[in-house]
Design a protein around this motif. Structure first.
Motif, PDB file in Angstrom:
ATOM      1  N   TYR A  48       0.066   1.467  -4.945  1.00 36.98           N
ATOM      2  CA  TYR A  48       0.512   0.528  -3.907  1.00 36.98           C
ATOM      3  C   TYR A  48      -0.448   0.420  -2.729  1.00 36.98           C
ATOM      4  O   TYR A  48      -0.277  -0.435  -1.865  1.00 36.98           O
ATOM      5  CB  TYR A  48       1.893   0.931  -3.385  1.00 36.98           C
ATOM      6  CG  TYR A  48       2.981   0.788  -4.418  1.00 36.98           C
ATOM      7  CD1 TYR A  48       3.632  -0.425  -4.624  1.00 36.98           C
ATOM      8  CD2 TYR A  48       3.364   1.871  -5.211  1.00 36.98           C
ATOM      9  CE1 TYR A  48       4.635  -0.564  -5.574  1.00 36.98           C
ATOM     10  CE2 TYR A  48       4.365   1.751  -6.174  1.00 36.98           C
ATOM     11  CZ  TYR A  48       4.997   0.528  -6.346  1.00 36.98           C
ATOM     12  OH  TYR A  48       5.992   0.401  -7.292  1.00 36.98           O
ATOM     13  N   LEU A  52       0.940   3.719   3.549  1.00 29.87           N
ATOM     14  CA  LEU A  52       2.136   3.449   2.754  1.00 29.87           C
ATOM     15  C   LEU A  52       3.288   4.280   3.273  1.00 29.87           C
ATOM     16  O   LEU A  52       3.187   5.513   3.362  1.00 29.87           O
ATOM     17  CB  LEU A  52       1.867   3.788   1.280  1.00 29.87           C
ATOM     18  CG  LEU A  52       2.997   3.564   0.298  1.00 29.87           C
ATOM     19  CD1 LEU A  52       3.313   2.072   0.157  1.00 29.87           C
ATOM     20  CD2 LEU A  52       2.640   4.167  -1.071  1.00 29.87           C
ATOM     21  N   LEU A 426       8.167   1.791   0.446  1.00 31.61           N
ATOM     22  CA  LEU A 426       8.845   2.034  -0.824  1.00 31.61           C
ATOM     23  C   LEU A 426      10.081   2.886  -0.593  1.00 31.61           C
ATOM     24  O   LEU A 426      10.071   3.808   0.235  1.00 31.61           O
ATOM     25  CB  LEU A 426       7.920   2.793  -1.795  1.00 31.61           C
ATOM     26  CG  LEU A 426       6.542   2.202  -2.095  1.00 31.61           C
ATOM     27  CD1 LEU A 426       5.772   3.161  -3.004  1.00 31.61           C
ATOM     28  CD2 LEU A 426       6.671   0.836  -2.741  1.00 31.61           C
ATOM     29  N   THR A 435       9.927  -1.447  -3.947  1.00 32.31           N
ATOM     30  CA  THR A 435       9.336  -2.000  -2.734  1.00 32.31           C
ATOM     31  C   THR A 435      10.440  -2.584  -1.863  1.00 32.31           C
ATOM     32  O   THR A 435      11.224  -3.424  -2.311  1.00 32.31           O
ATOM     33  CB  THR A 435       8.322  -3.101  -3.072  1.00 32.31           C
ATOM     34  OG1 THR A 435       7.282  -2.547  -3.887  1.00 32.31           O
ATOM     35  CG2 THR A 435       7.705  -3.690  -1.806  1.00 32.31           C
ATOM     36  N   GLU A 438       7.058  -5.664   1.578  1.00 32.10           N
ATOM     37  CA  GLU A 438       5.771  -6.005   0.980  1.00 32.10           C
ATOM     38  C   GLU A 438       4.641  -5.764   1.983  1.00 32.10           C
ATOM     39  O   GLU A 438       4.807  -5.976   3.191  1.00 32.10           O
ATOM     40  CB  GLU A 438       5.755  -7.479   0.563  1.00 32.10           C
ATOM     41  CG  GLU A 438       6.710  -7.833  -0.565  1.00 32.10           C
ATOM     42  CD  GLU A 438       6.152  -7.466  -1.928  1.00 32.10           C
ATOM     43  OE1 GLU A 438       5.002  -6.984  -1.999  1.00 32.10           O
ATOM     44  OE2 GLU A 438       6.878  -7.670  -2.920  1.00 32.10           O
TER      45      GLU A 438
END
Length: 460
Positions: A48, A52, A426, A435, A438
């Motif tokens: 991803y 994050l 996430l 998810t 985004e």
């Protein structure tokens, strides 16, 4: 900024989620990597990208249940005697709102945007409370249409709401926020219960307010609200709150008003570093319950329905933020800077509050710390430092740095400073990663930009 050592070995997870540095599902897997919610953090970073946000669903659910169960145990086992409201400013997005609502919580919102998000997530309007020291007419109308409770913060709001409520079939439910004059040891910017605060009515203004409310039938006054601050480790101020609020309660009754709900706010702290020692959720609820019961009993009043508004202590420890390590700069006998691919745009708390965090190397969490480094963000600000003078293992470009306890006020305060897209988020549980936000793209950054034709012509 306080120095924060990295953890060479994953510690035992605390019984109360707010007391744990890691999400409660965190472990080290067979590959020797940090794992959260059954998902390998290094693999998530590869798939991803970074930065994050990785949110552990189990930690949030356990936090919700801890609050619910503690109120039932220490205050009343009657289901309608306590309501936990998630202070959604900590992290407001549709998935988090839906998750806490599924656990039976209501929501505290402070803007039209937070209210709209909650409604879009399916949260019932009658379980939403609208706060804030400035509410526009449009925000108040949205709350009225949704059937939400409005927490009055000043007389201007009372006047607007009185006008907007004309012609409604049902009176609009309102509470009154009061500054109780209670101070606690926390950062200056997150103390809200002392008298010198932008929030709430001064106690000296309550006679005038209650008299006005008693003459407005289109508003249904249901109770009082107070909030004394955030990231609090002391229990005594919360115990004292009951005695302060019961005096305002009695004053309201002298004007013919009949309050039934008492909102004690939130503010319970979490562990960001090993040195932090917050009370457990259960200890906090027990202290608040004792204070309310004693105060209302002495005043000869029936116990009110109690509401609380935890935010940080519900979601803070649920999340880690994964970064990719870049280059380093050594200044002999002074400091070694280690650069990562995020910083103040995804976590503004260090530069804003001098907040300290704990970190681990996700691909080698059990490696021994051998160096002291300062982890610097990528933004064009000298103060963009995520961790100052922390002990880390030998580290190389491409390693994945996990910063712990980043669930509260990180995404919600994120920005596009230096035109950097905000990270993806996430929700992980049982080996599955969904998810919930985004990752922004460069095209997202310019989507709202407008270039006048005259500038376009000159550019050519």
């Amino acid at each position: 900024m306080v120095s924060t050592p990295a953890l060479p070995v994953l510690p035992t997870i605390a019984a109360s989620p707010n007391q744990s540095l890691y999400p409660i599902t965190a472990t080290i897997n067979a590959a020797g990597h940090l794992e959260v919610g059954g998902c390998d953090v290094v693999e998530l970073a590869t798939q991803y990208g970074t930065p994050l946000y990785i949110v552990d669903e189990t930690t949030i659910r356990q936090s919700c249940r801890s609050y619910r169960d503690s109120w039932s145990r220490h205050y009343s086992d009657e289901a309608d005697k306590a309501l936990v409201l998630y202070a959604s400013k900590a992290w407001n997005c549709k998935a988090i709102c839906a998750l806490v609502a599924e656990e039976g919580l209501g929501l505290d919102v402070v803007s039209g945007g937070e209210l709209y998000t909650a409604l879009e997530a399916g949260v019932p309007g009658d379980r939403i409370y609208l706060h804030g020291n400035y509410k526009s007419a449009a925000e108040l109308q949205l709350a009225i249409d949704a059937g939400a409770t409005v927490v009055l913060d000043n007389l201007h709001e009372l006047q607007m709401l009185t006008h907007l409520a004309q012609g409604q079939q049902q009176p609009v439910r309102v509470m009154v926020r009061v500054t109780p004059g209670i101070e606690c040891h926390t950062h200056e910017y997150i103390r809200t219960g002392h008298l010198d605060s932008k929030f709430g009515f001064d106690p000296n203004a309550l006679d005038d307010l209650f008299e006005r409310l008693s003459q407005v039938p289109q508003l249904a006054f249901v109770g009082l609200h107070a909030h004394i601050g955030s990231q609090i480790f002391e229990l005594q101020p919360h115990t004292d709150l009951g005695n302060a609020m019961v005096q305002f309660w009695l004053k309201a009754r002298r004007y013919g008003l009949d309050p039934t709900e008492l909102n004690v706010g939130g503010g319970l702290g979490i562990r960001y570093t090993e040195a932090d020692d917050p009370p457990s959720i259960d200890e906090w609820v027990q202290a608040v319950s004792a204070g309310i019961k004693q105060s209302f009993d002495l005043a000869g009043l029936p116990l009110p329905k109690v509401l609380c508004e935890p935010g940080r202590s519900l979601v803070g420890s649920s999340t880690i933020t994964a970064y990719t390590v870049g280059g380093s700069k050594e200044i002999p006998e002074i400091r070694t800077y280690l650069s990562v691919d995020g910083g103040m745009s995804d976590n503004p708390r260090p530069i804003t509050y001098q907040a300290a965090y704990t970190s681990a190397i996700a691909n080698r969490p059990n490696a021994d710390p051998v160096q002291t480094v300062t982890v610097a963000g990528k933004h064009c600000e000298s103060g963009d430092v995520l961790l100052k003078d922390v002990r880390l293992p030998a580290i190389a470009p491409g390693d994945i740095l996990a910063v712990l306890a980043t669930g509260a006020y990180n995404y919600s305060m994120a920005s596009n400073y230096n035109r950097i897209p905000r990270p993806a988020a996430l929700l992980v549980d049982g080996g599955r990663a969904d998810t919930i936000i985004e990752r922004e793209t460069y095209s997202d950054l310019v989507r709202q930009d407008r270039l006048p034709i005259r500038l376009t012509a000159r550019a050519r």
